[in-house]
Write an enzyme that holds these catalytic residues in place. Structure first.
Site, PDB file in Angstrom:
ATOM      1  CG  ASP A 141      26.361  53.397  21.340  1.00 10.71           C
ATOM      2  OD1 ASP A 141      26.574  54.212  22.257  1.00 10.71           O
ATOM      3  OD2 ASP A 141      25.910  52.233  21.547  1.00 10.71           O
TER       4      ASP A 141
ATOM      5  CG  ASP B 243      33.605  55.826  25.903  1.00 10.13           C
ATOM      6  OD1 ASP B 243      34.188  56.451  26.815  1.00 10.13           O
ATOM      7  OD2 ASP B 243      33.212  54.654  26.035  1.00 10.13           O
TER       8      ASP B 243
ATOM      9  CB  SER C 298      28.287  50.195  18.081  1.00  7.17           C
ATOM     10  OG  SER C 298      28.114  49.011  17.312  1.00  7.17           O
TER      11      SER C 298
ATOM     12  CG  ASN D 190      22.516  54.636  24.990  1.00  7.46           C
ATOM     13  OD1 ASN D 190      21.860  55.644  24.721  1.00  7.46           O
ATOM     14  ND2 ASN D 190      23.821  54.570  24.833  1.00  7.46           N
TER      15      ASN D 190
HETATM   16 ZN    ZN Z   1      27.122  52.385  25.979  1.00 10.68          ZN
END
Ligand code: ZN
Length: 342
Positions: free
Chosen positions: A83, A105, A50, A266
């Site tokens: 991520d 995202d 991330s 995930n």
């Molecule tokens: Zn997620």
């Protein structure tokens, strides 16, 4: 082998009818735990970082640890995936660094909190698809918003507020040409997903099945899909932890998803729980110890055990040698051809 494009890994998973676990990492021990699990079960695997992980480990450390993983485990196809990229700039910096897959995202604004408009999501996703595909890199997008919040990223709430609309998901894939699509079906990030074992009122598998019917060729992604098993919670609490009892996504629901187009699952929380439980146990049982290896070794071992179990349950075990990796330049040429014939 070199780091593999996620598109190829998921195409293979679709052919074989199995799912692939995508496990989050922040440090060397977590990468080693996943790679050992992959070797023992002969699994292709996705390792993901991330924004928080990139900041914690620093990009260069993370990248070289992943290169080390490909050298030490040359027989394992492994993807390095970003991520929850929050902006095209974040995704492009990951692509430049050598990630073979990125998630844009755009379901949230760049602050990582505020749900965005459909138009915003399409615009940022298209921008990333163009940049990524030109280099053969895979793109995962998200439509609808997951619940919860982790590493400062998330819409919050229970996960029921912004469920994915199947018709909109279909349009979104047409509008963006993303390779994989994360959908919101009631799951949340973090440990506290459900207050009881989830049923159809809070975990919308029917929405997932409808999306798969409309998008049979799109690889679906289940986020927030740790199972949060009670035994892992119990170890933490047995050794001085204070977790409230909580429920994750049952394995049988994930397996139902895999039968309906889910190719990437995930998992982060389960590994965090395993690591913390193992460390707490050492601290409580042998408080005189102070060599980090004394607790990091069992922590790594505990995470490896969880990852191995998921690899078997998701069906990726035994599939490491099914294919030879396609170089990114060839993936880029494939996308170019796809565009020309579309
Ligand atoms: Zn997620």
């Amino acid at each position: 082998m070199p780091l593999v494009a996620m598109r190829q890994l998921l195409d293979e998973a679709a052919k074989g009818g199995y799912g692939v676990g995508a496990f989050n990492v922040n440090n060397m021990e977590q990468i080693q735990a996943i790679m050992e699990a992959a070797r023992e079960t002969q699994s292709p695997v996705v390792i993901q970082a991330s924004r928080g992980a990139r900041a914690y480990s620093q990009d260069r450390f993370l990248y070289h640890l992943m290169i080390a993983a490909t050298e030490v485990y040359p027989e394992i196809p492994v993807v390095l995936h970003l991520d929850h990229g929050n902006s095209p700039a974040t995704c492009k910096s990951a692509i430049d660094m050598g990630f073979t897959s990125v998630m844009m995202d755009g379901s949230l604004m760049e602050d990582g909190k505020t749900p965005s408009s459909y138009e915003h999501n399409v615009a940022v996703t298209r921008e990333v698809v163009a940049a990524a595909h030109a280099k053969g890199v895979t793109v995962e997008a998200e439509i609808g918003c997951l619940g919860g919040i982790e590493d400062g990223h998330g819409a919050g709430g229970s996960g029921m507020e912004h469920l994915t609309d199947p018709a909109q998901a279909e349009q979104f894939v047409k509008d963006t040409n993303c390779d994989a699509l994360a959908i919101a079906i009631g799951t949340s990030h973090g440990a506290y997903k459900f207050t009881k074992k989830p049923d159809g009122s809070v975990l919308k598998m029917d929405v997932l099945i409808e999306i798969h019917k409309r998008l049979p060729k799109t690889h679906l992604v289940m986020h927030g899909s740790s199972s949060v098993p009670k035994d892992l919670q119990d170890i933490i609490n047995q050794y001085g932890g204070k977790l409230k009892q909580t429920w994750g996504v049952p394995i049988e629901e994930i397996q139902l998803g895999i039968r309906n187009g889910v190719r990437k699952i995930n998992v982060d929380t389960d590994n965090r729980l395993a690591i913390t439980g193992a460390i707490r146990k050492v601290f409580m049982e042998t408080p005189e110890k102070f060599d980090p290896r004394d607790y990091l070794k069992p922590a790594r071992e505990a995470m490896k055990k969880v990852v191995m179990q998921r690899m078997v349950e998701f069906g990726q075990a035994g599939h490491a040698k099914d294919f030879t990796p396609i170089p990114l330049a060839e993936m880029a040429a494939m996308y170019k051809k796809e565009l020309a014939t579309a």
